[in-house]
Scaffold this active site. Structure first.
Site, PDB file in Angstrom:
ATOM      1  N   HIS A   1      58.426 -21.818  51.736  1.00 32.26           N
ATOM      2  CA  HIS A   1      59.713 -20.949  51.716  1.00 32.26           C
ATOM      3  C   HIS A   1      60.622 -21.498  52.626  1.00 32.26           C
ATOM      4  O   HIS A   1      61.080 -20.812  53.583  1.00 32.26           O
ATOM      5  CB  HIS A   1      59.167 -19.627  52.030  1.00 32.26           C
ATOM      6  CG  HIS A   1      60.093 -18.374  51.443  1.00 32.26           C
ATOM      7  ND1 HIS A   1      59.631 -17.166  51.413  1.00 32.26           N
ATOM      8  CD2 HIS A   1      61.309 -18.460  51.458  1.00 32.26           C
ATOM      9  CE1 HIS A   1      60.747 -16.577  50.591  1.00 32.26           C
ATOM     10  NE2 HIS A   1      61.708 -17.198  50.893  1.00 32.26           N
TER      11      HIS A   1
ATOM     12  N   GLU B   1      52.346 -15.098  50.766  1.00 32.69           N
ATOM     13  CA  GLU B   1      52.944 -15.821  51.912  1.00 32.69           C
ATOM     14  C   GLU B   1      52.371 -15.594  53.103  1.00 32.69           C
ATOM     15  O   GLU B   1      52.260 -14.391  53.364  1.00 32.69           O
ATOM     16  CB  GLU B   1      54.259 -16.139  51.674  1.00 32.69           C
ATOM     17  CG  GLU B   1      54.875 -16.729  50.549  1.00 32.69           C
ATOM     18  CD  GLU B   1      56.265 -16.946  50.543  1.00 32.69           C
ATOM     19  OE1 GLU B   1      56.899 -16.454  51.423  1.00 32.69           O
ATOM     20  OE2 GLU B   1      56.986 -17.136  49.200  1.00 32.69           O
TER      21      GLU B   1
ATOM     22  N   ARG C   1      60.890 -15.704  44.126  1.00 32.62           N
ATOM     23  CA  ARG C   1      59.762 -14.920  44.720  1.00 32.62           C
ATOM     24  C   ARG C   1      58.480 -15.266  44.156  1.00 32.62           C
ATOM     25  O   ARG C   1      58.405 -15.449  42.850  1.00 32.62           O
ATOM     26  CB  ARG C   1      60.038 -13.541  44.662  1.00 32.62           C
ATOM     27  CG  ARG C   1      61.059 -13.107  45.714  1.00 32.62           C
ATOM     28  CD  ARG C   1      60.758 -13.088  46.933  1.00 32.62           C
ATOM     29  NE  ARG C   1      61.411 -12.400  47.992  1.00 32.62           N
ATOM     30  CZ  ARG C   1      62.603 -13.280  48.652  1.00 32.62           C
ATOM     31  NH1 ARG C   1      62.639 -14.315  48.454  1.00 32.62           N
ATOM     32  NH2 ARG C   1      63.620 -12.592  49.366  1.00 32.62           N
TER      33      ARG C   1
END
Ligand code: 8YV
Length: 308
Positions: free
Chosen positions: A274, A256, A227
């Site tokens: 991601h 993000e 993360r």
């Protein structure tokens, strides 16, 4: 519209949305009136969106949160527990693909593959130039932060490259022979690549700060498949700009889909959107497990893969 038992929170994959609509008449929380929301028993969300207190406030009859993804740090699990709401995620089914992507990042950032691809496309090879020499993956010292299911799958893969693995975890594992390092600074100091595979959330927030990056040093690489919150992103950008680390392979970011603009022009970073679990096979398996959790809860009152 009639009573809704299942509601969707946040943007989910179209195939999952279609199946939730078909199989459970699910609707988006944002489209429900307060009256309709009051009868919802199950909320389906993703690891990226999550269900938080403001959603829980709208869902007084909620019993279960079913989350698509292994990470559930975007869901307020403490608040859910306080309200007696159970939570599930989708572990195991994505372990291999996320580990594959992490190994890809290690190889890419050390060998400069993406940068070399850009070099070719820019016509630099054709013009007679050669890219800078890269770094050797085989035999590298790898430090893994978070030796859970995914961290272990990364370690097993990298063993095949003759690497030396050490790790930091909340506690040492008794089932592996890798060296346990009780603090992240020491782990970083003793490795060539620091690979982040820890769960997100408060316990790991900004675990990788300027001190860790300096311990990694000018020849060390950072790979983050976990993360963005695990890293102090400003400190990372500064360390790269000042040459205090050698490079970074990043699949995740602090906010993000925002990627710090200072990283976009750099050849010492690999930037991915991601995509750790983003294969046809794995996303299908994640959707199946998400739907199986919803069905198990509605049919039997239990979740197949509860968190915690
Ligand atoms: C995302 C992930 O959850 O599983 C995780 O924790 O980070 C990913 O698989 C997935 O993109 C859902 O949004």
């Amino acid at each position: 519209m009639g009573e809704s038992t299942v509601v969707m929170v946040g943007r989910l994959r179209p195939e999952l949305v279609a199946r939730l609509e078909q199989e459970h008449g699910a609707r988006e929380l944002s489209q429900l009136t307060a009256n309709e929301a009051a009868s919802v028993r199950v909320a389906v969300t993703s690891g990226v969106w999550g269900v938080r207190a403001e959603h829980l406030d709208r869902l007084p009859a909620l019993e279960a949160i079913v989350s698509f993804g292994v990470g559930y740090d975007a869901t307020d699990v403490d608040e859910a527990a306080r309200r007696g709401v159970v939570v599930s995620n989708t572990p195991d089914v994505l372990t291999d693909c996320v580990a594959d992507a992490a190994v890809g990042l290690v190889i890419d950032v050390m060998r400069g593959l993406s940068a070399a691809d850009r070099f070719v496309r820019r016509g630099e090879w054709a013009a007679g130039r050669t890219p800078p020499l890269a770094r050797r993956v085989t035999g590298a010292r790898i430090g893994i932060v978070g030796l859970g299911r995914i961290g272990l799958a990364i370690a097993r893969r990298l063993e095949a490259f003759g690497t030396t693995i050490s790790y930091h975890n909340r506690r040492a594992r008794s089932d592996v022979s890798y060296a346990y390092v009780p603090d992240v600074v020491s782990l970083a100091r003793g490795c060539d690549v620091l690979v982040l595979a820890a769960a997100g959330g408060d316990a790991s927030r900004q675990l990788v700060d300027a001190a860790v990056l300096d311990a990694l040093g000018p020849h060390g690489f950072l790979v983050n498949i976990a993360r963005g919150s695990v890293v102090d992103e400003d400190a990372l950008v500064a360390a790269l700009q000042e040459g205090r680390i050698a490079g970074a392979g990043l699949d995740v970011f602090a906010a993000e889909p925002h990627v710090p603009s200072a990283l976009l022009g750099r050849d010492d970073v690999v930037l991915l959107p991601h995509l750790g679990s983003a294969t046809v096979e794995t996303r299908r398996a994640m959707a199946d497990l998400t739907l199986a959790n919803v069905a198990a809860y509605l049919d039997e009152g239990r979740l197949l893969t509860p968190v915690g």
